[in-house]
Design a protein around this motif. Structure first.
Motif, PDB file in Angstrom:
ATOM      1  N   ILE A 176       1.021  -1.174   0.128  1.00 26.72           N
ATOM      2  CA  ILE A 176      -0.041  -0.034   0.203  1.00 26.72           C
ATOM      3  C   ILE A 176       0.892   1.254  -0.017  1.00 26.72           C
ATOM      4  O   ILE A 176       1.741   1.296   1.001  1.00 26.72           O
ATOM      5  N   ALA A 180      -2.917   0.626  -4.129  1.00 21.89           N
ATOM      6  CA  ALA A 180      -2.321  -0.746  -3.835  1.00 21.89           C
ATOM      7  C   ALA A 180      -1.625  -1.069  -5.087  1.00 21.89           C
ATOM      8  O   ALA A 180      -2.122  -1.071  -6.366  1.00 21.89           O
ATOM      9  N   ILE A 196      -7.031   3.711  -4.324  1.00 24.79           N
ATOM     10  CA  ILE A 196      -7.797   3.459  -2.946  1.00 24.79           C
ATOM     11  C   ILE A 196      -8.536   4.703  -2.536  1.00 24.79           C
ATOM     12  O   ILE A 196      -9.739   4.864  -2.660  1.00 24.79           O
ATOM     13  N   ILE A 226      -9.546  -2.445   0.443  1.00 22.83           N
ATOM     14  CA  ILE A 226      -8.726  -2.223  -0.541  1.00 22.83           C
ATOM     15  C   ILE A 226      -9.381  -1.523  -1.902  1.00 22.83           C
ATOM     16  O   ILE A 226      -8.861  -0.868  -2.801  1.00 22.83           O
TER      17      ILE A 226
END
Length: 533
Positions: A230, A239, A248, A283
């Motif tokens: 991340i 991600a 995200i 996510i």
């Protein structure tokens, strides 16, 4: 005395050894060996070891203090082990653990490795770890075998280079001196993720199969599910999945991001001028609110941290954002705080302890013992962070108490105490950080210093500059504009964390200011070099 059977090792470590004086192998020798080995084997979390380390060797003489320490140590260890082993009671736990044997090399290095964790990973028969050597950090690799030492290495990196290129014998080598933190390990791809010494907006992948370091100009938050990086990239939280980049959410500099298994825990950034209720982020960008009890626990632990700076004995066994099964529910009421908080406060020790003691005493005049003060504590914490330009590392500062005290003395508090918005407006009257100013600061937040080339002509400067992520990496230096032939250049050292400013003559003080302003270096660590051709 060494206990190789894991159950006996843990039993002795949490029993007789815990109250014994220091032995020839050091204090809590068996318990440290157990914790080190089962952390490397992923049975015990690295966070658990970090929390335990603060109190394990702390001197405690009273029976109550020893009992509290046992509870503080045993509870997280057993909780972690339950995720991997099935047992109904301690006897069953020790019986199951006794089927596992601790290798002898663990006892050789347990004292050193206990201090190094979480910066260590056991991969096959090799231990990768980061150790501090004076003012630098060394990323190293050793073969695990009897008689190994984590501190048996040379400060001569040329000698270390020759050693690491030998094919015969056990591995004992320094890979790099650029990194200070191991972010995580991706077992599927065989990569260790590393954070450089000073450039926190960079991270590196170390590929175990090729021994190659891949440096990327972005900040890595952590690994989701121990496999998905991340990353903060181009002002987005993203991600890095196998098929590419998945956005995200937009990055917010007022937020702090922490990976917890399969989600991102978002909470207020330290020393930033905002306080908000933490939340969970998946996510796919879905936001999940934490429960009221988790929110209460976040506030209670923020207060606890303020007090813990001055007391090793006042500790809550819970995690920051979750409560364990069987724990009492945390409540932000006068009754709960008087029972669980006030008895731990020594008014002679610190202003933080006095602040919370007298703040609760003042609030008791206006609220019943069972009223929920959740929103008030968040508001007090938010205003505390906004009062001064530099922010506050304390959750609720003494300024809040004194403003409430003056309002109480002038009888203004009774008129607004039940209207939290009006109370906040009064407390925010002279605050430095307004909502509007915070928005402007977020919008104008820079990515840091730049590199490149420049020429000075009096008070004028001609410059070609590049953000660090757009520079070129040569050795340990990030540079920009390699084809240019200007009189000066600015580069960044990954090894020292300094911006190196070179010029063909010695710069005047006012010229230094011009260069630093041009390359966004004000407040950055800089090193000036005069290069005479």
């Amino acid at each position: 005395m060494k206990f190789y059977r894991a159950g006996e090792c843990l039993s002795y470590g949490l029993g007789s050894e815990l109250i014994a004086k220091e032995g020839k192998d050091g204090r809590n020798y068996n318990l440290k060996a157990f914790l080190v080995y089962f952390t490397l084997k992923e049975f015990i979390s690295r966070e658990t070891v970090e929390n335990i380390r603060d109190i394990l060797d702390f001197d405690m003489s009273s029976a109550d203090a020893l009992k509290d320490r046992f509870k503080f140590l045993a509870k997280p260890i057993i909780t972690d082990l339950k995720e991997h082993l099935h047992f109904e009671n301690m006897e069953e736990l020790f019986e199951r653990l006794n089927t596992k044997l601790l290798p002898n090399w663990v006892f050789d290095v347990c004292n050193d490795l206990f201090e190094i964790l979480p910066e260590a990973y056991l991969i096959g028969d090799k231990l990768y770890y980061i150790i501090r050597d004076n003012d630098c950090y060394l990323f190293r690799c050793v073969s695990v075998d009897d008689g190994i030492s984590l501190k048996d290495y040379s400060n001569d990196l040329q000698l270390e280079y020759r050693l690491k290129n030998k094919d015969d014998g056990p591995v004992n080598r320094t890979i790099s001196n650029k990194y200070m933190h191991i972010i995580g390990f991706d077992a599927l791809r065989g990569r260790l993720y590393l954070r450089p010494n000073y450039a926190i907006d960079f991270y590196a992948e170390y590929h175990l199969d090729t021994n190659v370091e891949v440096i990327k100009p972005y900040k890595c938050v952590g690994l989701l599910d121990d496999i998905i990086p991340i990353v903060i990239r181009d002002n987005m939280l993203v991600a890095e999945i196998s098929s590419g980049i998945r956005n995200i959410k937009e990055y917010n500099p007022m937020e702090s991001y922490r990976i917890i298994e399969d989600y991102i825990y978002v909470c207020p950034a330290y020393l930033k001028p905002v306080m908000f209720r933490p939340y969970k982020l998946l996510i796919d960008g879905e936001r999940m609110e934490i429960t009221d009890e988790e929110s209460n626990r976040f506030v209670y632990n923020a207060i606890r941290r303020d007090i813990m700076r001055h007391s090793h004995l006042f500790r809550d066994d819970s995690d920051e954002n979750t409560s364990s099964e069987g724990e009492d529910e945390v409540k932000l009421t006068i009754a709960y705080l008087k029972k669980h908080l006030l008895p731990n406060l020594d008014l002679c020790k610190s202003k933080e302890m006095r602040t919370y003691y007298f703040l609760i005493e003042l609030l008791e005049k206006y609220f019943s013992e069972d009223e929920n003060l959740h929103d008030y504590f968040y508001m007090f914490g938010d205003v505390s962070k906004r009062l001064n330009e530099k922010g506050s590392g304390t959750f609720i500062t003494e300024d809040i108490y004194w403003m409430l005290y003056e309002m109480n003395a002038s009888e203004k508090l009774s008129k607004v105490i039940r209207d939290i918005n009006k109370l906040r407006d009064l407390l925010m009257k002279d605050a430095f950080w307004t909502d509007e100013y915070i928005e402007e600061t977020c919008a104008a937040s820079a990515s840091g210093g730049c590199v490149g080339n420049f020429t000075l002509n009096g008070k004028d400067i001609e410059a070609e500059k590049y953000e660090l992520k757009n520079g070129s990496l040569i050795g340990e230096m990030i540079v920009g504009g390699l084809t240019k032939n200007e009189e000066g250049n600015v580069s960044f050292s990954l090894e020292t964390g300094l911006f190196e400013i070179q010029y063909s003559r010695e710069l005047l003080m006012e010229e230094m200011v011009i260069v630093e302003n041009t390359f966004n270096l004000r407040g950055m660590p800089c090193h000036y070099v005069c290069y005479v051709r």
